[in-house]
Design an enzyme around this catalytic site. Structure first.
Site, PDB file in Angstrom:
ATOM      1  N   ASP A  58     -25.457 -39.232   4.496  1.00  0.00           N
ATOM      2  CA  ASP A  58     -26.750 -38.952   4.179  1.00  0.00           C
ATOM      3  C   ASP A  58     -27.618 -40.324   3.962  1.00  0.00           C
ATOM      4  OD1 ASP A  58     -29.163 -38.116   3.123  1.00  0.00           O
ATOM      5  OD2 ASP A  58     -28.074 -36.499   1.820  1.00  0.00           O
TER       6      ASP A  58
ATOM      7  N   SER B  55     -30.807 -30.848  -2.489  1.00  0.00           N
ATOM      8  CA  SER B  55     -31.782 -32.017  -2.548  1.00  0.00           C
ATOM      9  C   SER B  55     -32.542 -31.913  -3.925  1.00  0.00           C
ATOM     10  CB  SER B  55     -32.727 -31.776  -1.472  1.00  0.00           C
ATOM     11  OG  SER B  55     -33.404 -33.109  -1.116  1.00  0.00           O
TER      12      SER B  55
ATOM     13  N   HIS C 210     -28.213 -35.214   5.413  1.00  0.00           N
ATOM     14  CA  HIS C 210     -28.846 -34.389   4.423  1.00  0.00           C
ATOM     15  C   HIS C 210     -28.784 -32.966   4.892  1.00  0.00           C
ATOM     16  CE1 HIS C 210     -30.981 -34.469   0.720  1.00  0.00           C
ATOM     17  NE2 HIS C 210     -31.971 -33.823   1.331  1.00  0.00           N
TER      18      HIS C 210
END
Length: 760
Positions: free
Chosen positions: A696, A621, A728
């Site tokens: 995602d 991320s 995610h």
């Protein structure tokens, strides 16, 4: 979360969300069985993901009954670590029992898409099944239990009554403050149902298409840590209800690529610099009559940050945040008329922003406890009759308000007064400002909850040698009973590996501007003359402190057993260090935080036991973004990098998070151009592994494919692994770690080193 990008927690004892996988059968016959990992004391990736959890069984969603006699929690099943049941611990006798068995009661129905998305916003629920949340009735005789999309009422004798049985599921269910009603959101409208029996009634009616009632809009869930969109008054006379309309929000076409097909979503996503949802606040009676619109001011382009009722129900306290997050207005609202007045405003420091918080309390005498960073550090203040009294002070941070004993005038809160690496529980008296007493024990990282009367504490703690423990304490901190001692002794899942457990070392170094940076390290058993490769894990973004004196993931111990040095450092821009330290990334993401991580790598190279040619780095991320920026700006520093689900262009990420730190791209396009990681990806010369979930909905796959396309066009070599159907949270899949370790072992650890036959 939380108000940040998803932090990839590497197989932590409470956060790993992968399903257990069977051991693979050997590919060739063997004449003698190999010793099991337990027998050898050696960790494997398969064991890290298997049941039971190596950190021990961890109760979650801890709560106390209204009279404090029962401590409730949800706990994973021993044989199915991702499925949770509801348990109760009797604080008088120490006995515990399962209250609701999710397998016996649940229907097994699939969750609605809306509930799946809510769980995706709340990272703590991702990948889990069974009973994950519940709500005590005010009389303490029953508990509301959401399960498989429907609602059940469990009594303390084990009987369970089903309240709903409808397709589509129920969102945000709670019991009203006096226990007369159950309320929830269904089909984008708010419903109220008598708890004693009777049909649920919709008290709003125009929720459809882009209009939602009683829910929190996307950015509130994802970035503002606000999960609900309605609030009961204490006397149940009124309900304050959010209404939002997503019509102005731009529609992005997102492909969720799965193993057996692709679904295309037309998703309304408020990317930086684009319109947000239109948010309103209404007050109405429990039957939906008497609707009054709250005056939130002349500008529709604001954030509804928090909503709370005064203890006597006389008014609402509403926090209104400006779009640029430079000011937070605290409004007092008359529920009868909807008229609002500004009690006070918080203003951001120069080149900084407002950090939203839940560390505040409205008191019965009309005063307000409030956490503010106006001194440069987060501290507690009391606002009474228009005047402020500062309750705590110093170069340290208050992180949360845990409880208030109003009769004794005593406030309990968490903070890092004694050590920036430790969260401790403290108390301060309203009559004796700035005289702070520590309640919990040094050497541990603590979290705490308290009952409404502030007489009993639930303390959760861990340190580098002990995974999370939970105990019940009185208001002085004296332990009354273990809820989960979780001692690592014979029978504990981690006990077979304890003999090979390596100590966690802590230290500091200086950033370029002189700021103190904290790091932690775990090494293999060092042999004289041998140099070792390094696995640097990083997140690097705002809102996440990774270096603490808490339990470290067994994955780090696995790495040490595999011959790696594990290393983390908290860079400038990370929280709990004060406004000046955190604000150095203002309009400059991908700058000082990258420099600090590289400084950490160069520090490692100065150590006699580190192979300077074998320092690898990994992040997911924001951490994935950091990997790209480090490889782009500092070629040759890292032997290889792994980038998971990176944001590569901040104009692709959402408004509330991105604009808080970077401003509006329509106003400051240069800052966004400098922070992007796409064009400069052609500068990457070191081995790169890029990973991303192909479904995602938080950091869209477009972020990675933009880098892929750019590097391919420039004929730049790299490796990638994309995950069909994964969101995610793909970072919690064992295949991610198998792929990563194969890549790093091949490109870093096992790569021959020049001139030293002893090097790994």
């Amino acid at each position: 979360m939380r108000p940040m990008l998803f932090v990839a927690v590497l197989l932590s004892s409470t956060a790993m969300a992968a399903d257990p996988l069977p051991q693979q059968a050997p590919t060739a016959p063997v004449t003698q069985a190999a010793p099991s990992p337990e027998a050898s004391g050696q960790l494997t990736l398969e064991r890290l993901f298997a049941s039971p959890d190596l950190g021990g069984q961890q109760p979650q969603a801890l709560g106390l009954s209204p009279d404090g006699t029962l401590l409730t929690s949800v706990r994973p099943r021993v044989d199915e670590r991702r499925r949770y049941d509801l348990w109760a611990f009797d604080t008088r006798t120490g006995q515990e029992r399962m209250l609701v068995d999710s397998k016996r009661v649940g229907s097994g129905a699939e969750l609605s898409e809306a509930e799946k998305m809510q769980r995706e916003r709340d990272r703590s629920l991702t990948g889990k099944t069974g009973i994950l949340q519940y709500d005590w009735a005010p009389d303490g005789k029953s508990i509301l239990v959401p399960l498989d999309g429907d609602l059940y009422l469990a009594s303390l004798d084990g009987n369970v009554r089903r309240l709903t049985s409808t397709p589509g599921g129920q969102l945000n269910p709670i019991i009203s403050p006096r226990g007369r009603f159950v309320s929830f959101v269904r089909d984008q409208n708010l419903f109220v149902q008598p708890l004693a029996g009777g049909e649920a009634k919709a008290i709003t009616s125009d929720g459809k298409e882009t209009v939602h009632w009683g829910e929190a809009e996307f950015v509130a869930q994802e970035e503002m840590d606000r999960r609900t969109g309605y609030w009961w008054s204490p006397d149940e006379r009124f309900v304050a209800v959010e209404r939002f309309d997503e019509k102005p929000v731009h529609v992005f076409t997102r492909a969720a690529i799965g193993a057996t097909g692709t679904r295309v979503f037309e998703q309304r996503y408020p990317a930086a610099g684009t319109p947000n949802a239109l948010v309103e606040l209404w007050v109405m009676r429990p039957d939906g009559t008497g609707k009054i619109k709250v005056d939130l001011g002349p500008s529709p382009d604001i954030y509804l940050a928090r909503v709370d009722w005064a203890p006597d129900g006389s008014g609402l306290l509403v926090q209104r945040e400006t779009r640029d997050q430079q000011r937070l207005d605290v409004l007092r609202v008359d529920p009868a008329t909807g008229k609002s007045t500004i009690l006070f405003s918080e203003k951001a420091a120069k080149k900084s922003w407002i950090n939203l918080t839940d560390a505040y309390r409205m008191l019965d005498d009309g005063s307000l406890l409030w956490r503010s960073e106006k001194s440069g550090y987060a501290h507690l203040y009391r606002f009474k009759a228009g005047k402020w009294t500062q309750l705590t002070s110093g170069d340290w941070m208050v992180t949360d308000v845990v409880g208030v004993d109003q009769a004794k005038g005593r406030v309990y809160f968490t903070g890092n007064k004694d050590d920036v690496l430790e969260q401790q529980l403290y108390a301060v008296d309203l009559a004796k400002p700035k005289v702070v007493t520590r309640i919990t024990e040094r050497g541990w990282n603590n979290g705490a909850r308290m009952d409404a009367s502030a007489t009993r504490l639930i303390v959760t703690r861990s340190n580098p040698e002990q995974p999370s423990q939970v105990y019940l304490a009185d208001a002085t901190g004296k332990r009354l009973a273990w809820v989960n001692e979780n001692a690592v002794r014979d029978g504990h899942p981690y006990y077979p590996y304890l003999a090979n457990h390596r100590p966690v070392q802590f230290g500091t170094m200086k950033a370029a501007d002189g700021s103190v940076l904290h790091w932690k390290m775990i090494t293999p058993v060092l042999e004289p003359g041998r140099k070792y490769p390094v696995f640097m894990e990083h997140y690097g973004g705002p809102g996440s402190q990774t270096v603490t004196r808490g339990w470290t993931s067994p994955f780090a111990q696995y790495l040490a057993q595999q011959g790696w040095v594990f290393f983390e450092i908290d860079n400038r821009g990370s929280p709990n260090r004060g406004v000046a330290f955190e604000s150095q990334i203002f309009h400059a993401m991908g700058s000082v935080e990258v420099d600090d991580q590289v400084a950490g790598a160069n520090y490692l190279k100065s150590l006699p036991f580190v192979d300077p040619a074998k320092v690898a780095t990994f992040g997911w991320s924001y951490g994935g973004y950091m990997t790209l920026k480090m490889l782009e700006r500092y070629p040759g520093v890292f032997a290889a990098g792994v980038s998971g689900a990176p944001v590569t262009d901040w104009q692709l990420y959402d408004t509330h998070y991105t604009e808080r730190y970077m401003g509006d791209p329509r106003v400051d396009p240069d800052a966004y151009a400098k922070s992007a990681a796409v064009a400069d990806s052609v500068k990457i010369a070191d081995p790169l592994l890029l990973m991303h979930g192909m479904a995602d909905d938080n950091v869209f796959l477009d972020n990675s494919t933009a880098v892929v396309s750019t590097m391919q066009a420039a004929d730049k070599p790299f490796e990638m692994m994309f995950y069909p159907g994964k969101t995610h949270a793909a970072a919690r899949d064992i295949h991610v770690y198998t792929t990563m370790m194969n890549f790093l072992n091949r490109t870093v650890r096992d790569k021959p080193s020049e001139g030293d036959s002893k090097q790994h």
